[in-house]
Scaffold this active site. Structure first.
Site, PDB file in Angstrom:
ATOM      1  N   GLY A   1       4.485   4.522  10.909  1.00  0.00           N
ATOM      2  CA  GLY A   1       2.764   5.741  10.948  1.00  0.00           C
ATOM      3  C   GLY A   1       3.314   6.122  12.207  1.00  0.00           C
ATOM      4  O   GLY A   1       3.581   5.904  12.533  1.00  0.00           O
ATOM      5  N   SER A   2       2.110   6.779  12.466  1.00  0.00           N
ATOM      6  CA  SER A   2       0.671   7.013  13.754  1.00  0.00           C
ATOM      7  C   SER A   2       0.584   5.912  14.188  1.00  0.00           C
ATOM      8  O   SER A   2       0.558   5.018  13.955  1.00  0.00           O
ATOM      9  CB  SER A   2      -0.443   8.365  13.205  1.00  0.00           C
ATOM     10  OG  SER A   2      -1.075   7.535  12.345  1.00  0.00           O
TER      11      SER A   2
ATOM     12  N   LYS B   1       0.449  -1.168  -0.127  1.00  0.00           N
ATOM     13  CA  LYS B   1      -0.145   0.161   0.275  1.00  0.00           C
ATOM     14  C   LYS B   1       0.742   1.068  -0.341  1.00  0.00           C
ATOM     15  O   LYS B   1       1.059   1.809   0.766  1.00  0.00           O
ATOM     16  CB  LYS B   1      -0.580  -0.222   1.052  1.00  0.00           C
ATOM     17  CG  LYS B   1      -2.342   0.916   1.313  1.00  0.00           C
ATOM     18  CD  LYS B   1      -1.940   2.046   1.819  1.00  0.00           C
ATOM     19  CE  LYS B   1      -2.849   3.364   1.823  1.00  0.00           C
ATOM     20  NZ  LYS B   1      -2.212   4.737   1.990  1.00  0.00           N
TER      21      LYS B   1
ATOM     22  N   GLU C   1       4.968  -0.002  13.615  1.00  0.00           N
ATOM     23  CA  GLU C   1       6.389   1.016  14.723  1.00  0.00           C
ATOM     24  C   GLU C   1       5.852   2.463  14.241  1.00  0.00           C
ATOM     25  O   GLU C   1       5.577   3.065  12.969  1.00  0.00           O
ATOM     26  CB  GLU C   1       7.983   0.898  13.773  1.00  0.00           C
ATOM     27  CG  GLU C   1       8.826   1.696  14.072  1.00  0.00           C
ATOM     28  CD  GLU C   1       9.668   2.605  13.742  1.00  0.00           C
ATOM     29  OE1 GLU C   1       9.911   2.462  12.009  1.00  0.00           O
ATOM     30  OE2 GLU C   1       9.297   3.992  13.672  1.00  0.00           O
TER      31      GLU C   1
ATOM     32  N   CYS D   1      12.255   8.531  13.416  1.00  0.00           N
ATOM     33  CA  CYS D   1      11.131   8.345  14.597  1.00  0.00           C
ATOM     34  C   CYS D   1      12.888   8.181  14.796  1.00  0.00           C
ATOM     35  O   CYS D   1      12.733   7.418  16.273  1.00  0.00           O
ATOM     36  CB  CYS D   1      11.395   6.692  13.725  1.00  0.00           C
ATOM     37  SG  CYS D   1      11.973   5.869  12.096  1.00  0.00           S
TER      38      CYS D   1
ATOM     39  N   GLY E   1      -3.123   5.485  13.384  1.00  0.00           N
ATOM     40  CA  GLY E   1      -3.434   4.505  12.541  1.00  0.00           C
ATOM     41  C   GLY E   1      -2.725   3.145  13.137  1.00  0.00           C
ATOM     42  O   GLY E   1      -3.650   2.252  12.854  1.00  0.00           O
ATOM     43  N   GLY E   2      -1.785   2.934  12.932  1.00  0.00           N
ATOM     44  CA  GLY E   2      -0.679   1.958  13.381  1.00  0.00           C
ATOM     45  C   GLY E   2      -2.344   1.080  13.582  1.00  0.00           C
ATOM     46  O   GLY E   2      -2.115  -0.373  14.002  1.00  0.00           O
TER      47      GLY E   2
ATOM     48  N   GLU F   1       5.334  11.811  21.284  1.00  0.00           N
ATOM     49  CA  GLU F   1       6.036  12.664  20.529  1.00  0.00           C
ATOM     50  C   GLU F   1       5.849  13.865  19.539  1.00  0.00           C
ATOM     51  O   GLU F   1       4.592  14.181  19.849  1.00  0.00           O
ATOM     52  CB  GLU F   1       6.539  11.360  18.999  1.00  0.00           C
ATOM     53  CG  GLU F   1       6.936  12.084  18.122  1.00  0.00           C
ATOM     54  CD  GLU F   1       7.024  10.769  17.059  1.00  0.00           C
ATOM     55  OE1 GLU F   1       8.391  10.210  17.050  1.00  0.00           O
ATOM     56  OE2 GLU F   1       6.063  10.030  16.996  1.00  0.00           O
TER      57      GLU F   1
END
Ligand code: NAP
Length: 525
Positions: free
Chosen positions: A241-242, A184, A265, A302, A245-246, A392
């Site tokens: 990603g965020s 994706k 991650e 990251c 979302g994760g 973060e």
């Protein structure tokens, strides 16, 4: 390379079925040609079915053939590196030189995994030979090896548009394991994504592999990602990603009738702890080095060192001043996407509202999506009262924490959530304090660095890019380094098998001469 904007499903090219988009140049806020097609649930189904069709033959390729395929991808990436870096730079605002280095890193990762595949150790072949005379019960011959999970879905990351994206470490390690990949693409860099996908597709064809080994999808909104995670033929997922979302994708995968592993991650502030002797001896250098790394890639890494904690005392003023000087000297720079830039501004506000004092700021934003560099400071007592300060802030901002003593420093360390990395700056006289901090950090992080900074990350056999939640969703694995292949493998035991039915890694004469564990001992026999 000519870009068509099509979806690349196996060897097929599909135009839009669910709308389209153009890439945005975040530096100029202008759209870039061409249009890129969006797919939907039907395209996910088509790609997943092709990947499933490809699985048996791909999982059973000889190790030499699979390694040669990975090397073809590496060669293809090398061949397009300058052009790829140019396009990725237009789409992300990142410097071309940095992106060329990323392309080189991607090619290196594919070559490293080719070596891993040739060695065959990833199979973790383990043999307990038959013991027909054993009392009170004979033991049958047991042989174990690791095989590929099945077709997997990989979500390309936005922040490293080459080495964590279509041709990134997730794709390299999944293909090395024997998993067909449905990728994706991240909409922040669709052109660069297509270029890398075309290199992989060409390598599939040149290697004589089933076309379903690799597909590239793109979509608008969450539908396509959700359909991928839901698809019954997809057997594993990786995501960078965020946290929002994760975790949405992780939870979705656990609600399937057949839950599957999702390796996400997500978020990490990579705290740096400066102990007193090091502070007194090198405060200025540590402050300068930390801030330099914090600002790399506009703070969108990251492994960005985001929080520096030091005990007030000799060297603190010099450290603080060096950090201020670096931040003030930095001009505002383009961030990756409007969404990331907007989130950055919001999170800077959040830090301020939580009581952090802004002690330095860089140049003012010129472009719409520029990120201004910012340094906050807070004292240790307030940090303990406001744990949200350790969340973060994705972008060029850092927080300096002035602790009153080692007890307070350790208490703050205990308050951190899971991290990808933590750093200690120590001199010899600090070792007793470092030994006290170490077990606190071990429980909370995947990598501990002494007298350096976590960024950049080495990609090697001992590399770990992982850690307890929310750094990742599964602290047992890494997403960088050769052991990241383990995310895509599962063990199978073959009991009482005749030699001709055994897989290559487990045959009695060990035709490839790979390392195996035989009756508990490592051997090449
Ligand atoms: P993101 O919003 O999490 O998106 C990453 C990918 O996952 C995109 O392809 C996105 O698709 C897809 N996705 C996200 N949520 C989904 C959902 N609920 N269902 C289906 N698909 C979903 O990350 P991002 O766009 O790269 O950046 C946003 C924020 O993530 C940043 O501001 C930063 O805070 C964080 N981030 C952190 C790191 C890190 O390493 N710590 C790296 C990158 C980003 P769409 O784009 O189509 O929605």
């Amino acid at each position: 390379m000519k870009l068509t904007g099509n979806l690349l499903i196996g060897a097929h090219e599909l135009s839009a079925t669910a709308g389209s988009m153009k890439a945005l140049n975040p530096a100029t806020n202008a759209e870039i040609e061409p249009s890129f097609a969006f797919g939907g649930v039907a395209e996910v189904d088509r790609a997943a079915r092709l990947a499933d069709d490809a699985f048996d033959s791909y999982n059973n390729t000889t190790l030499d053939k699979r390694a040669a395929f990975l090397e073809r991808i590496a060669d293809g990436l090398d061949a397009i590196a300058p052009e790829l870096a140019q396009r990725a730079s237009l789409e992300t605002g990142l410097p071309v030189a940095q992106l060329e280095a990323e392309a080189g890193k991607s090619a290196t990762q594919f070559r490293q995994f080719a070596a891993v595949v040739r060695q065959g150790r990833f199979r973790q072949a383990t043999i307990d030979p038959a013991q027909p005379e054993r009392q009170p019960r004979a033991r049958m011959d047991h042989r174990m090896q690791k095989i590929a999970l099945g077709p997997v879905a990989i979500f390309g990351a936005s922040n490293f548009p080459i080495s964590y994206s279509v041709a990134g470490g997730d794709t390299a390690s999944a293909l090395a394991a024997g998993c067909p990949v449905v990728l994706k693409a991240h909409n922040a860099h669709p052109g660069a994504s297509e270029m890398m996908a075309r290199v992989i597709r060409q390598a599939v064809e040149d290697s004589g592999l089933h076309e379903g080994v690799f597909s590239l999808l793109r979509g608008g909104g969450n539908e396509i990602g959700e359909a991928l995670v839901d698809h019954p033929l997809i057997k594993g997922v990786t995501f960078t990603g965020s946290e929002g979302g994760g975790m949405a994708l992780y939870r979705r995968a656990q609600q399937r009738p057949d839950p599957i592993p999702v390796f996400t991650e997500m978020t990490s502030v990579n705290p740096t702890f400066v102990l007193p002797a090091a502070l007194a001896a090198r405060g200025r250098d540590i402050g300068d080095g930390f801030t330099e790394r914090m600002l790399v890639t506009v703070g969108q890494a990251c492994l960005k060192p985001a929080i520096l904690l030091a005990i007030d005392g000799p060297g603190y003023a010099e450290l603080r001043q060096a950090m201020i000087a670096r931040v003030e000297a930095m001009h505002a720079r383009t961030m990756l996407t409007p969404g990331i830039s907007t989130a950055y501004r919001k999170n800077v506000e959040r830090q301020r509202n939580a009581g952090a004092e802004r002690i330095a700021a860089g140049g003012k934003a010129q472009g719409a999506w520029d990120g201004e560099s910012i340094l906050f400071e807070v004292d240790g007592a307030h940090m303990l009262e406001e744990p949200s300060l350790s969340e973060e802030v994705f972008g060029p901002a850092a927080l300096l924490v002035r602790a009153k003593d080692i007890e307070q420093l350790v208490a703050i360390a205990k308050q951190f959530r899971g991290q990808l990395s933590a750093t200690m700056q120590v001199d010899q006289a600090d070792h007793a304090l470092a030994a006290r901090l170490l077990p606190v950090l071990e429980r909370r992080t995947g990598r501990i660095v002494i007298n350096a900074f976590a960024h950049p990350q080495e990609v090697s056999n001992a590399s770990i890019h992982g850690g307890p939640f929310p750094a990742t969703s599964d602290s047992r694995f890494t997403s960088v380094g050769t052991t990241s292949i383990e995310r895509f493998l599962r063990p199978v035991c073959y009991q009482g098998f005749p030699d001709d039915l055994l897989p290559e890694a487990l045959k009695r004469d060990n035709p490839r001469g790979i390392w195996r564990v035989i009756d508990g001992d490592l051997a090449k026999a």
